[in-house]
Design an enzyme around this catalytic site. Structure first.
Site, mmCIF file in Angstrom:
data_model
loop_
_atom_site.group_PDB
_atom_site.id
_atom_site.type_symbol
_atom_site.label_atom_id
_atom_site.label_comp_id
_atom_site.label_asym_id
_atom_site.label_seq_id
_atom_site.Cartn_x
_atom_site.Cartn_y
_atom_site.Cartn_z
ATOM 1 N N SER A 66 -39.892 -35.304 -1.885
ATOM 2 C CA SER A 66 -40.543 -36.252 -0.982
ATOM 3 C C SER A 66 -41.189 -37.387 -1.756
ATOM 4 C CB SER A 66 -41.636 -35.508 -0.208
ATOM 5 O OG SER A 66 -42.449 -36.417 0.504
ATOM 6 N N TYR A 81 -49.328 -30.693 -0.008
ATOM 7 C CA TYR A 81 -47.903 -30.822 0.318
ATOM 8 C C TYR A 81 -47.155 -31.539 -0.809
ATOM 9 C CZ TYR A 81 -43.636 -32.772 2.206
ATOM 10 O OH TYR A 81 -42.321 -33.144 2.366
ATOM 11 N N LYS A 117 -44.175 -30.180 -3.695
ATOM 12 C CA LYS A 117 -42.857 -30.787 -3.939
ATOM 13 C C LYS A 117 -42.696 -31.137 -5.418
ATOM 14 C CE LYS A 117 -41.082 -30.405 0.083
ATOM 15 N NZ LYS A 117 -39.865 -29.589 0.268
#
Ligand SMILES: O=c1ccn([C@@H]2O[C@H](COP(=O)(O)OP(=O)(O)O[C@H]3O[C@H](CO)[C@@H](O)[C@H](O)[C@H]3O)[C@@H](O)[C@H]2O)c(=O)[nH]1
Length: 323
Positions: A117, A141, A145
């Site tokens: 991402s 988050y 990643k």
């Protein structure tokens, strides 16, 4: 050869399954159906219902379906929720990936395309974000990643894995209404939700250092995201052991929130509902726009769909789901 698509019953995963089957690849879906839906999986594509934390089931699936490569999309993806529940995000996204890699090395599956991402970049201070722009994620988050990319690169070096990490920018739209995003966690569906309630869309802050003061993002059609996975999967089939690619998937074109909202109002015929400006949403970077040069050079890929395709197809999907 057969590919396992984890998260293949989700919004992005189902588009990847569609692009890969249309491209002539054989695909099996692996999904725990926590947010995915079985009806997104075509009838002729096998669906294994299970968690990426279940190493035994992963290994059995690799053997039963003669899997040669994995497209790993299954993950938790809500930035705000990751701040509230970091342990859950690390378990699902990092331990899940680690478990998958252990299963792959145990069985000898050596190709991996990974959903990363633009969240790995955090608040980039550049006009166009290249893959060499420093990664400073701003949320658990984004951290999961980035750690995932490190895990994969280390496994590629140590075990000869061939891998591509694809850093998605702002994904939008749908190839068909049935495959559309069922959540309302991003700008376009959040605006649809307001319009449906007869309320004015909200712009979270117009005092950023951008041309019109609102945040700028690089929106990319989910069907383009999907075709990049197919291109990466094909590339890995020919790549030498230990190959580890990191590629942005974006259009290289910035659109401001105000421009987006104006177009959404036009497409939906609701120009009567003028947007209202509210406070900034904490943690939003002013500008995140990809350089798509590397993926073009490496895979010959570039995006085909424009903003109107994204907004119009998202609107068709929204109406399909909400009547
Ligand atoms: O009602 C709304 C909803 C959003 N926004 C703004 O719209 C922009 C885009 O927001 P959103 O669609 O939530 O996307 P991002 O915050 O840019 O994050 C997305 O894009 C990232 C990659 O760049 C991914 O990591 C995230 O998972 C994904 O949600 C931001 O400036 C928001 O503040 C509004 O002004 N009003």
């Amino acid at each position: 050869m057969n590919w396992l698509v984890t998260g293949g019953a989700g919004y992005i995963g189902a588009h990847v399954v569609r692009a890969m089957t249309e491209g002539g690849e054989h695909v099996v879906v692996y999904d725990d159906l926590s947010t995915g839906a079985a009806d997104r999986v075509p009838a002729d594509v096998p669906l294994v219902v299970g968690s990426v934390l279940d190493q035994e089931l992963l290994e059995r699936t690799f053997r039963d379906h003669d899997i040669a490569g994995v497209v790993h999309i299954a993950a938790k993806k809500q930035v705000g929720e990751s701040v509230e529940r970091p342990l859950y995000y690390y378990r699902e996204n990092v331990t899940g990936l680690q478990t998958l890699l252990e299963a792959m090395t145990a069985v000898g599956v050596d190709r991996l395309v990974f959903s990363s991402s633009a969240a790995v970049y955090g608040m980039p201070d550049v006009d166009l974000v290249t893959e060499d722009t420093p990664c400073v994620p701003m949320s658990p988050y984004g951290e999961t990643k980035l750690v995932g990319e490190w895990l994969i690169a280390a496994a590629a070096r140590a075990h000869g894995l061939k891998a591509a990490a694809l850093r998605y920018f702002n994904v939008a739209g749908a190839a068909t209404p049935e495959l559309s995003d069922s959540g309302a966690f991003n700008l376009i569906p959040m605006v649809f939700e307001r319009l449906e309630a007869g309320e004015a869309p909200r712009i979270f802050g117009d005092d950023y250092a951008t041309p019109d003061g609102t945040c700028v993002r690089d929106y990319i059609h989910v069907a383009d995201i999907a075709s990049a996975h197919l291109a990466a999967a094909r590339r890995l089939a020919e790549a030498p052991a230990g190959t580890s690619l990191t590629l942005n998937i974006g259009r290289g074109e910035g659109s401001s929130v105000r421009q987006m909202v104006d177009r959404i109002l036009k497409v939906t015929g609701r120009e009567d509902l003028a947007p209202e400006v509210t406070a900034r949403r904490p943690g939003d970077p002013a500008r995140v726009v990809a350089s798509a040069d590397r993926i073009h050079a490496e895979l010959g890929w570039s995006a085909r769909h424009d903003l109107d395709d994204m907004i119009e197809s998202a609107w068709l999907g929204w109406r399909h789901r909400h009547g």
